[in-house]
Motif scaffolding. Structure first.
Motif, PDB file in Angstrom:
ATOM      1  N   ILE A 348       9.543  -3.552  -1.161  1.00  0.00           N
ATOM      2  CA  ILE A 348       9.658  -3.666   0.295  1.00  0.00           C
ATOM      3  C   ILE A 348      11.026  -3.176   0.750  1.00  0.00           C
ATOM      4  CG2 ILE A 348       9.784  -5.324   2.204  1.00  0.00           C
ATOM      5  CD1 ILE A 348       7.632  -6.960   0.772  1.00  0.00           C
ATOM      6  N   ASP A 349      12.082  -3.575   0.027  1.00  0.00           N
ATOM      7  CA  ASP A 349      13.434  -3.117   0.364  1.00  0.00           C
ATOM      8  C   ASP A 349      13.543  -1.597   0.228  1.00  0.00           C
ATOM      9  OD1 ASP A 349      14.261  -5.685   0.879  1.00  0.00           O
ATOM     10  OD2 ASP A 349      15.102  -6.012  -1.111  1.00  0.00           O
ATOM     11  N   SER A 351      11.185   0.630   0.671  1.00  0.00           N
ATOM     12  CA  SER A 351      10.533   1.279   1.808  1.00  0.00           C
ATOM     13  C   SER A 351      11.360   1.132   3.085  1.00  0.00           C
ATOM     14  CB  SER A 351       9.146   0.684   2.019  1.00  0.00           C
ATOM     15  OG  SER A 351       8.461   1.348   3.057  1.00  0.00           O
ATOM     16  N   ARG A 352      11.977  -0.026   3.276  1.00  0.00           N
ATOM     17  CA  ARG A 352      12.784  -0.254   4.478  1.00  0.00           C
ATOM     18  C   ARG A 352      13.992   0.668   4.536  1.00  0.00           C
ATOM     19  NH1 ARG A 352      12.949  -6.897   4.500  1.00  0.00           N
ATOM     20  NH2 ARG A 352      10.955  -7.236   5.580  1.00  0.00           N
ATOM     21  N   GLU A 353      14.549   0.996   3.376  1.00  0.00           N
ATOM     22  CA  GLU A 353      15.775   1.785   3.337  1.00  0.00           C
ATOM     23  C   GLU A 353      15.529   3.289   3.404  1.00  0.00           C
ATOM     24  OE1 GLU A 353      18.119   0.639  -0.033  1.00  0.00           O
ATOM     25  OE2 GLU A 353      18.029  -1.499   0.470  1.00  0.00           O
ATOM     26  N   ILE A 412       5.772  -4.339   6.039  1.00  0.00           N
ATOM     27  CA  ILE A 412       7.044  -4.530   5.323  1.00  0.00           C
ATOM     28  C   ILE A 412       8.125  -5.092   6.224  1.00  0.00           C
ATOM     29  CG2 ILE A 412       6.536  -2.647   3.722  1.00  0.00           C
ATOM     30  CD1 ILE A 412       8.624  -0.996   5.340  1.00  0.00           C
ATOM     31  N   TYR A 413       7.825  -5.412   7.469  1.00  0.00           N
ATOM     32  CA  TYR A 413       8.872  -5.853   8.402  1.00  0.00           C
ATOM     33  C   TYR A 413       8.664  -7.308   8.797  1.00  0.00           C
ATOM     34  CZ  TYR A 413       9.472  -0.872   8.679  1.00  0.00           C
ATOM     35  OH  TYR A 413       9.673   0.451   8.354  1.00  0.00           O
TER      36      TYR A 413
END
Length: 413
Positions: A348-349, A351-353, A412-413
């Motif tokens: 998840i991290d 994809s967020r980055e 993912i948020y």
């Protein structure tokens, strides 16, 4: 073995959840009832040893939210949703035959009511809706209900706040509490128990540490005693200047979270190396610790987990060791994919980055710091369970196989 769950809730909800929990095996509830949800942070400090915590509603959760990070056990809270609202509205209309336009209702999120009314294709006048917020006093919500009643604008009140219901009863105003569906309560109780069991299984994993110090160092005993005390570990001497430490993932997580080990390192002037390995057995953890030590420099700590994920260096790295998660969504993904909650959180991290939603196995392998083969196994589990999908291919060279391009297929948020 029974899971002991501390429950912070209203006195009225305590009766309902008790009757429902009687049908669930291996759960023991210990209640901390409040008269007003604002008391939740105070009750949080009164909780005796237990396996997990459940807050009986969104409002007590919001009041206690800032203090939950200090709780060392998994926690969960019962969220208000469309199911609770539709169940309550159905009860009012069937048992009291009251028009929706003659009802005053307070809810955490008014959009839930709109969703329910749209689902049943209701096009008539809306009920009187008040939004509940931590910043809005409970007394203000109560007075608004009373004002509508005195103005003869309503015939009934639905409230999500049990103390408001008690006051409405004193004023002899027809009212009822919001109904949390039985299936929803059962689901939250079982989720909370699952979080506790997962946390325990993670925290008792074997951890082996390797401590290396300069030769002919007169502070060996001092440094060793400090580190073993901080990590709650026992030790065995391997060579003249190296030691093997034995502890558990739970103890190490607690030590790193409190930054006790990082603080200790700053006090010791001797340039020692320290690394830890996780494993399902002592030999596996020891091998991972030795592999992690090859990355360590003086005054740094590296950790290699049982999935070959390298974490660190502590204390320079911003990465925090997350051996448990309180997120039911992540727990459900872990259960379906057989991936660890730690790996899912890191994906998840990842994809967020990223600036792009699309990625290759190479991109993910670089981020996770694991082999290409391990990354491909992870992606296959995500794809097989619908959490990722193939969206194309890219040819970076004229020769060789094209790289598969993926996208994650979950929130993912």
């Amino acid at each position: 073995m029974s899971t002991k769950i501390a429950v912070i809730c209203s006195k009225a909800f305590m009766k309902r959840i008790t009757s429902i929990a009687q049908n669930i095996k291996n759960i023991q509830l210990e209640f901390y009832p409040y008269s007003h949800p604002e008391e939740a942070p105070i009750l949080l400090k009164q909780i005796r040893p237990c396996d997990a915590l459940l807050l009986g509603g969104t409002l007590p959760y919001l009041h206690a939210q800032s203090s939950l990070s200090e709780i060392p056990i998994p926690w969960n809270y019962i969220k208000q949703d469309e199911t609770a609202i539709s169940t309550t509205l159905l009860s009012v209309m069937s048992n009291h035959a009251i028009s929706l336009s003659r009802i005053s209702i307070d809810v955490m999120n008014p959009i839930f009511i709109e969703n329910v009314l749209q689902d049943i294709e209701y096009s008539g006048p809306r009920p009187f809706i008040q939004q509940i917020a931590v910043t809005r006093p409970t007394q203000a919500i109560l007075q608004h209900h009373i004002a509508l009643w005195n103005a003869q604008s309503i015939d009934f009140v639905i409230t999500s706040i049990h103390s408001v219901f008690d006051e409405l009863q004193k004023h002899q105003i027809p009212a009822m509490r919001m109904i949390d569906a039985t299936n929803s309560i059962v689901q939250y109780l079982e989720e909370t128990r699952s979080q506790s069991l997962l946390s325990k299984s993670e925290s008792v994993k074997a951890v082996v540490g390797i401590l290396e110090m300069p030769e002919n160092n007169s502070l060996d005993t001092y440094i060793l005693s400090k580190i073993t005390a901080a990590t709650h570990s026992t030790y065995k001497q391997i060579t003249a200047n190296s030691f093997e430490l034995y502890t558990t993932a739970g103890y190490l997580q607690n030590t790193l979270a409190k930054e006790n080990l990082q603080s200790l390192m700053q006090q010791i002037e001797i340039p020692f190396k320290l690394a830890f390995g996780f494993g399902h057995s002592i030999p596996e953890a020891s091998q991972n610790a030795n592999n992690a030590l090859s990355f360590a420099k003086p005054y740094e700590i590296f950790i290699l987990d049982e999935h070959k994920n390298l974490l660190g260096p502590f204390p320079k790295s911003d990465i925090k060791l997350a051996l448990k998660t309180d997120n039911p969504y992540v727990l459900q993904m872990a259960k379906l994919t057989s991936l660890s909650p730690l790996n899912i959180s890191k994906i998840i991290d990842f994809s967020r980055e990223r600036q792009s939603a699309q990625f290759t196995a190479y991109n993910l392998s670089e981020y996770l710091q694991v082999t290409r083969r391990t990354t491909e196994r992870i992606i296959k589990k995500l794809v097989d369970n619908g959490y990722a999908k193939v969206v194309g291919e890219e040819m970076t060279h004229q020769q060789g196989r094209p790289r598969t391009i993926y996208e994650l297929n979950f929130a993912i948020y």
